[in-house]
Enzyme design. Structure first.
Site, PDB file in Angstrom:
ATOM      1  N   LYS A  13       0.838  -1.204   0.000  1.00 58.50           N
ATOM      2  CA  LYS A  13       0.000   0.000   0.000  1.00 58.50           C
ATOM      3  C   LYS A  13       0.876   1.259   0.000  1.00 58.50           C
ATOM      4  CE  LYS A  13      -3.892  -2.286   2.389  1.00 58.50           C
ATOM      5  NZ  LYS A  13      -4.633  -2.382   3.685  1.00 58.50           N
ATOM      6  N   TYR A  53     -12.465  -3.841  -3.086  1.00 58.93           N
ATOM      7  CA  TYR A  53     -13.046  -4.168  -1.780  1.00 58.93           C
ATOM      8  C   TYR A  53     -14.497  -4.632  -1.843  1.00 58.93           C
ATOM      9  CZ  TYR A  53      -8.844  -2.709   0.636  1.00 58.93           C
ATOM     10  OH  TYR A  53      -7.548  -2.635   1.081  1.00 58.93           O
ATOM     11  N   ARG A 119      -0.768 -14.773   4.334  1.00 58.74           N
ATOM     12  CA  ARG A 119      -1.518 -14.195   5.468  1.00 58.74           C
ATOM     13  C   ARG A 119      -0.714 -14.330   6.762  1.00 58.74           C
ATOM     14  NH1 ARG A 119      -5.965 -10.994   4.394  1.00 58.74           N
ATOM     15  NH2 ARG A 119      -6.802 -11.474   6.438  1.00 58.74           N
ATOM     16  N   THR A 125      -4.801  -7.683  10.793  1.00 60.61           N
ATOM     17  CA  THR A 125      -5.132  -6.395  10.173  1.00 60.61           C
ATOM     18  C   THR A 125      -4.602  -5.183  10.950  1.00 60.61           C
ATOM     19  OG1 THR A 125      -7.143  -7.459   9.369  1.00 60.61           O
ATOM     20  CG2 THR A 125      -7.066  -5.063   9.230  1.00 60.61           C
ATOM     21  N   ARG A 136       3.335  -6.726   9.436  1.00 57.68           N
ATOM     22  CA  ARG A 136       2.569  -5.645  10.083  1.00 57.68           C
ATOM     23  C   ARG A 136       2.990  -5.461  11.540  1.00 57.68           C
ATOM     24  NH1 ARG A 136      -3.283  -7.493   7.674  1.00 57.68           N
ATOM     25  NH2 ARG A 136      -3.329  -6.221   5.790  1.00 57.68           N
ATOM     26  N   ASN A 156      -1.567  -0.199   7.344  1.00 54.27           N
ATOM     27  CA  ASN A 156      -1.005  -1.511   7.690  1.00 54.27           C
ATOM     28  C   ASN A 156      -0.146  -2.113   6.579  1.00 54.27           C
ATOM     29  OD1 ASN A 156      -3.035  -2.247   5.943  1.00 54.27           O
ATOM     30  ND2 ASN A 156      -4.305  -3.268   7.469  1.00 54.27           N
ATOM     31  N   HIS A 159      -1.931  -5.244   1.470  1.00 53.03           N
ATOM     32  CA  HIS A 159      -3.142  -6.048   1.288  1.00 53.03           C
ATOM     33  C   HIS A 159      -2.703  -7.445   0.872  1.00 53.03           C
ATOM     34  CE1 HIS A 159      -6.897  -7.698  -0.062  1.00 53.03           C
ATOM     35  NE2 HIS A 159      -6.238  -8.127  -1.115  1.00 53.03           N
ATOM     36  N   GLU A 170      -9.231 -11.155  -7.338  1.00 52.45           N
ATOM     37  CA  GLU A 170      -8.358  -9.979  -7.179  1.00 52.45           C
ATOM     38  C   GLU A 170      -7.259  -9.951  -8.237  1.00 52.45           C
ATOM     39  OE1 GLU A 170      -8.810  -9.403  -2.338  1.00 52.45           O
ATOM     40  OE2 GLU A 170      -6.956 -10.194  -3.162  1.00 52.45           O
TER      41      GLU A 170
END
Ligand code: GDP
Ligand code: MG
Length: 201
Positions: A13, A53, A119, A125, A136, A156, A159, A170
């Site tokens: 991001k 989103y 992940r 998150t 993160r 954060n 994505h 996506e």
């Protein structure tokens, strides 16, 4: 779908780019053995962010609204609305401002358990509570408390696709078919092949 060909979308991001963490973030995923099969730097449009989103997972807006309402209540705060869709819309508006503020790096990684592994490495998150050792958790300090106070999206860094179905949609949203490259890495023999013939001379 062959297990070794599982794919996941990762977006660094705008805060990740501005914090000059592109190399560090790619390194964290790459060193697992996952293969980078697509990559580009873009400034996303608000429309692209909205689609990312809301179109990929039509339930997401309501879920995120519900989660946010529970979050307010668990902290003894009164949510700005009891309607999950209304809260979800506010979250999407903040995400649009955040994600269109500068360049992002979109990537597709491929390999066994790509979605789950990414992940795990990315972390939860909210950076404040995401585990030590995750991207993160290690590289940023933001919290829902700070983001909500300032009426902005939580920063954060990344994505990462939530499941394989989300990943497929996506990847199609961010990449044309011919931008995702099918190729073999030399290390795949060590990661996946049954016989390790040909190493000893
Ligand atoms: P991720 O998959 O870990 O990035 O998390 P989600 O897909 O659930 O949420 C995507 C983005 O929506 C997050 O990066 C946040 O910016 C925002 N978001 C998610 N959950 C909440 C929440 O409970 N409150 C607020 N304010 N924003 C949230
Ligand atoms: Mg998500």
């Amino acid at each position: 779908m062959e297990i070794k060909k599982e794919r996941s979308l990762v977006i660094i991001k705008p805060d990740g780019v501005q914090r000059t963490l592109i190399g560090e973030i790619i390194h964290r995923y790459e060193r697992t053995g996952l293969k980078l099969v697509a990559m580009k730097m873009v400034v996303p449009s608000a429309e692209q962010v909205e689609r990312h989103y809301t179109e990929v997972n039509p339930q997401w807006k309501e879920n995120v609204g519900k989660k946010a309402i529970e979050g307010y209540k668990s902290k003894g705060m009164t949510p700005p609305s009891e309607d999950p869709i209304e809260i979800g819309n506010a979250v999407v508006d903040r995400l649009k401002k955040y994600m269109t503020s500068g360049p992002v790096v979109a990537m597709c990684f491929e390999g066994a358990h790509a979605v789950e592994l990414i992940r795990k490495i990315t972390g939860g998150t909210e950076p404040r509570t995401s585990d030590v050792g995750t991207i993160r958790g290690d590289y940023v300090l933001d919290s829902y408390q700070m983001a909500d106070t300032d009426d902005r999206a939580i920063r954060n860094l990344i994505h990462a696709s939530g499941d394989t179905e989300e990943a497929e949609k996506e990847i199609n949203l961010w990449f044309d078919k011919d931008e995702v490259i099918n190729y073999r890495l030399v290390q795949e023999q060590m990661l996946y092949d049954v016989n390790l013939d040909g190493i000893l001379e």
